[in-house]
Design an enzyme around this catalytic site. Structure first.
Site, PDB file in Angstrom:
ATOM      1  N   THR A 135       0.831  -1.210   0.000  1.00 38.39           N
ATOM      2  CA  THR A 135       0.000   0.000   0.000  1.00 38.39           C
ATOM      3  C   THR A 135       0.862   1.255   0.000  1.00 38.39           C
ATOM      4  OG1 THR A 135      -1.565   1.281   1.352  1.00 38.39           O
ATOM      5  CG2 THR A 135      -0.121  -0.224   2.521  1.00 38.39           C
ATOM      6  N   ASP A 136       0.319   2.340  -0.553  1.00 40.50           N
ATOM      7  CA  ASP A 136       1.004   3.632  -0.496  1.00 40.50           C
ATOM      8  C   ASP A 136       1.139   4.140   0.934  1.00 40.50           C
ATOM      9  OD1 ASP A 136      -1.681   4.250  -0.035  1.00 40.50           O
ATOM     10  OD2 ASP A 136      -1.848   5.696  -1.671  1.00 40.50           O
ATOM     11  N   GLU A 137       0.341   3.605   1.847  1.00 37.28           N
ATOM     12  CA  GLU A 137       0.345   4.107   3.223  1.00 37.28           C
ATOM     13  C   GLU A 137       1.633   3.797   3.973  1.00 37.28           C
ATOM     14  OE1 GLU A 137      -3.126   4.095   5.630  1.00 37.28           O
ATOM     15  OE2 GLU A 137      -4.450   3.613   3.950  1.00 37.28           O
ATOM     16  N   TYR A 159      -2.180  -0.409  10.664  1.00 34.44           N
ATOM     17  CA  TYR A 159      -2.321  -1.133   9.392  1.00 34.44           C
ATOM     18  C   TYR A 159      -1.084  -0.932   8.529  1.00 34.44           C
ATOM     19  CZ  TYR A 159      -3.447  -1.542   4.430  1.00 34.44           C
ATOM     20  OH  TYR A 159      -3.393  -1.826   3.095  1.00 34.44           O
ATOM     21  N   LYS A 163       1.964  -3.640   7.241  1.00 37.39           N
ATOM     22  CA  LYS A 163       2.310  -3.866   5.838  1.00 37.39           C
ATOM     23  C   LYS A 163       3.785  -3.537   5.586  1.00 37.39           C
ATOM     24  CE  LYS A 163      -0.432  -4.707   2.920  1.00 37.39           C
ATOM     25  NZ  LYS A 163      -0.889  -6.007   2.365  1.00 37.39           N
TER      26      LYS A 163
END
Length: 345
Positions: A135-137, A159, A163
């Site tokens: 994810t970009d997060e 979260y 990741k």
């Protein structure tokens, strides 16, 4: 004995979390476009999964569903020993940021530990490619600087942290063993099949049930949204021509604030024509403990492979709205997903 290559299939592909959102689109594309591939869908069938997402291909001869948990090491070991898997597309994860603040241990367990279980089993089985969907997060937020694949990871919620940790394990297998891994970092994805806890299906479903859009904080935070089939095409591109050991940002230049997103959905679904009418369908609620304002990414690396998003926002959002009219009840507890996030005191 394991499955034999003489079954006529050139590749045996394991897709984890295949009854979920993006992975179900991936499976449908693979099953339909590659009859020479045998696709194995492994899913625990958690609250956000639905086998109804796979109904178009459920009876195809090159598709099989297995219910199982990526955190069950004995089950996963047996799976790789018996299924002769060539490619792993690892989607399975706990993904809802709101829930991660309350259940950080569960997110670390599933997203990080579960990935380690899969990695060890896939490495032991000699898998030829392991694609980890991230994810970009993991970059954290940025107001101005665009992130490329070399930017440092600074996750700001449980979260994203889980990741980012999983990514580190994936890359360690490349560094230590030259195990053939690839990592993708996607912008926010929208479209049919998404459990309505995420912002776009949640707003759509709230409005279709004559309820207001609940916006975290000010609604000034912006997100880049990619349509699900564009992400599938990106992953297919990476499968064909992506370089092993690399990370690929999968992003889009389309960016919209959450407040503007709500406004556009209200106008489309409720057919409002004035600001006053539109504002009647908005409710502001307490923000998350942390809510990054932007996730701007550079995607030139995957562009060099020939991929670019094709689905225009106006087309994609209309398709998505139409799908939720008839499919909101694909999940048994979909109504509870519409409740607003309440920050613990």
């Amino acid at each position: 004995m394991g499955a034999e290559k003489c079954d006529g299939y050139s590749k045996r592909v394991l897709v984890t979390g295949g009854a979920g959102f993006i992975a179900s689109h991936m499976i449908i594309s693979l099953v339909e476009a590659h009859p020479d591939y045998f696709i194995i869908n492994l899913d625990k069938l958690d609250y956000c999964a639905s086998l109804k997402n796979l109904e178009p291909i459920s009876n195809r001869p090159n598709y099989k569903f297995l219910q199982g948990d990526i955190c069950d090491s004995d089950f996963i070991k047996h799976l790789f020993e018996t299924e002769n898997i060539d490619i792993v597309l690892h989607f399975a994860a706990q993904t809802h940021v709101d829930l991660s603040f309350r259940h950080s241990y569960k997110f670390a367990y599933v997203n990080t530990y579960g990935t380690c279980i899969l990695l060890n089993a896939a490495y032991g089985a000699g898998v030829e490619k392991f694609v980890y969907i991230s994810t970009d997060e993991v970059y954290g937020g940025s107001l101005d600087k665009e992130f490329d694949e070399t930017s440092p990871k600074r996750p700001t919620n449980p979260y994203a942290s889980s990741k980012a940790a999983a990514e580190s394990f994936v890359l360690s297998f490349w560094e230590r063993y030259k195990f053939p891994v690839v990592i993708t970092r996607c912008s926010n994805v929208y479209g049919p099949h998404q459990y309505p806890e995420k912002v776009i299906p949640k707003f759509i479903s709230l409005l279709q049930h004559n309820r207001k859009c609940c916006i975290h904080g000010t609604g000034h935070q912006t997100r880049n949204f990619l349509y699900a089939t564009d992400v599938v095409e990106a992953l297919l591109t990476i499968l064909k021509t992506g370089k092993l050991g690399e990370i690929y940002n999968v992003g889009t230049s389309f960016e919209i604030s959450i407040s503007q997103l709500a406004r556009e959905l209200i106008e489309l679904i409720k057919d409002t024509t004035t600001d006053t009418e539109t504002k009647e369908w908005v409710e502001y609620v307490n923000d998350r403990p942390i809510n990054d304002l932007r996730y701007p990414m550079k995607s030139e690396k995957i562009h060099s492979l020939g991929w670019r998003p094709q689905v225009h926002w106006k087309d994609g959002i209309r398709r998505t709205i139409e799908w939720y009219k008839n499919n909101f009840h694909n999940w048994k507890d979909s109504k509870q997903a519409l409740e607003p996030f309440l920050c613990d005191s």
